[in-house]
Enzyme design. Structure first.
Site, PDB file in Angstrom:
ATOM      1  N   ASN A  62       0.843  -1.190   0.000  1.00 29.19           N
ATOM      2  CA  ASN A  62       0.000   0.000   0.000  1.00 29.19           C
ATOM      3  C   ASN A  62       0.884   1.248   0.000  1.00 29.19           C
ATOM      4  O   ASN A  62       1.939   1.290   0.630  1.00 29.19           O
ATOM      5  CB  ASN A  62      -0.987  -0.008   1.169  1.00 29.19           C
ATOM      6  N   ILE A  63       0.458   2.233  -0.763  1.00 29.23           N
ATOM      7  CA  ILE A  63       1.180   3.490  -0.903  1.00 29.23           C
ATOM      8  C   ILE A  63       0.209   4.612  -0.557  1.00 29.23           C
ATOM      9  O   ILE A  63      -0.778   4.821  -1.268  1.00 29.23           O
ATOM     10  CB  ILE A  63       1.696   3.699  -2.349  1.00 29.23           C
ATOM     11  N   GLU A  64       0.463   5.297   0.552  1.00 20.52           N
ATOM     12  CA  GLU A  64      -0.436   6.353   1.007  1.00 20.52           C
ATOM     13  C   GLU A  64      -0.018   7.724   0.491  1.00 20.52           C
ATOM     14  O   GLU A  64       1.112   7.917   0.027  1.00 20.52           O
ATOM     15  CB  GLU A  64      -0.474   6.390   2.536  1.00 20.52           C
ATOM     16  N   CYS A 116      -3.981   0.697  -2.652  1.00 20.24           N
ATOM     17  CA  CYS A 116      -3.893  -0.502  -1.820  1.00 20.24           C
ATOM     18  C   CYS A 116      -2.865  -1.486  -2.379  1.00 20.24           C
ATOM     19  O   CYS A 116      -2.551  -1.478  -3.575  1.00 20.24           O
ATOM     20  CB  CYS A 116      -5.254  -1.184  -1.755  1.00 20.24           C
ATOM     21  N   GLU A 149      -3.194  -4.698  -2.869  1.00 15.92           N
ATOM     22  CA  GLU A 149      -3.778  -5.624  -3.834  1.00 15.92           C
ATOM     23  C   GLU A 149      -3.771  -5.029  -5.232  1.00 15.92           C
ATOM     24  O   GLU A 149      -3.377  -5.676  -6.201  1.00 15.92           O
ATOM     25  CB  GLU A 149      -5.226  -5.976  -3.449  1.00 15.92           C
ATOM     26  N   CYS A 163     -10.557  -4.224   0.488  1.00 13.19           N
ATOM     27  CA  CYS A 163     -11.613  -3.213   0.428  1.00 13.19           C
ATOM     28  C   CYS A 163     -12.484  -3.434  -0.817  1.00 13.19           C
ATOM     29  O   CYS A 163     -12.166  -4.260  -1.677  1.00 13.19           O
ATOM     30  CB  CYS A 163     -11.015  -1.813   0.425  1.00 13.19           C
ATOM     31  N   CYS A 196     -10.686  -2.883  -4.185  1.00 10.19           N
ATOM     32  CA  CYS A 196      -9.790  -3.995  -4.513  1.00 10.19           C
ATOM     33  C   CYS A 196     -10.573  -5.225  -4.949  1.00 10.19           C
ATOM     34  O   CYS A 196     -10.171  -5.927  -5.883  1.00 10.19           O
ATOM     35  CB  CYS A 196      -8.892  -4.322  -3.331  1.00 10.19           C
TER      36      CYS A 196
END
Length: 135
Positions: free
Chosen positions: A45-47, A56, A58, A90, A93
């Site tokens: 995941n990359i915020e 996300c 996935e 989620c 995803c």
């Protein structure tokens, strides 16, 4: 698909979680997807400060596979090692997963290998109209 293969895929997802960029949530997630020829792609995941621009794990893994020319996912593993319980994908995803994986594709997700949930795409996303549209 053999449990040993899925267990190894989960371990790759766990390793991918170490590459998470999650300075805001402090909730690292890693994913590993296997393609129809056995190639594995991972993602984390990359915020972003603007959470809507985050991605996300996935989707990161699936997008890497698709960017490399693959269109069929045959197994998925998701690791969220900081969670207190197994956290499933989620809704966004699940939608992307269903685009590239058939209903019988195995999905393992969890905070540890010992507590991982073993399910399928169809059980994660019942009544998926996308598969009907593809017919």
């Amino acid at each position: 698909m053999q449990d040993s293969v899925l267990s190894a895929l989960y371990e790759q997802a766990l390793q991918a979680a170490a590459h998470s960029y999650s300075p805001y949530s402090h909730f690292p997630v890693g994913a590993a997807v296997m393609t129809d020829d056995g190639t594995v792609f991972t993602g984390a995941n990359i915020e972003n400060r603007s959470f809507g621009l985050s991605n996300c794990a996935e989707r990161s893994a699936i997008f890497a596979a698709v960017s490399a020319g693959y269109r069929t996912i045959t197994a998925i593993a998701i690791a969220a090692p900081a969670a207190d319980y197994p956290v499933g994908p989620c809704g966004a995803c699940r939608q992307v997963i269903s685009e590239f994986a058939a209903g019988d594709v195995p999905v393992w997700f969890g905070n540890t290998a010992a507590t991982a949930v073993h399910t399928t795409v169809a059980k994660l996303y019942p009544f998926d109209s996308l598969h009907e549209l593809a017919k």
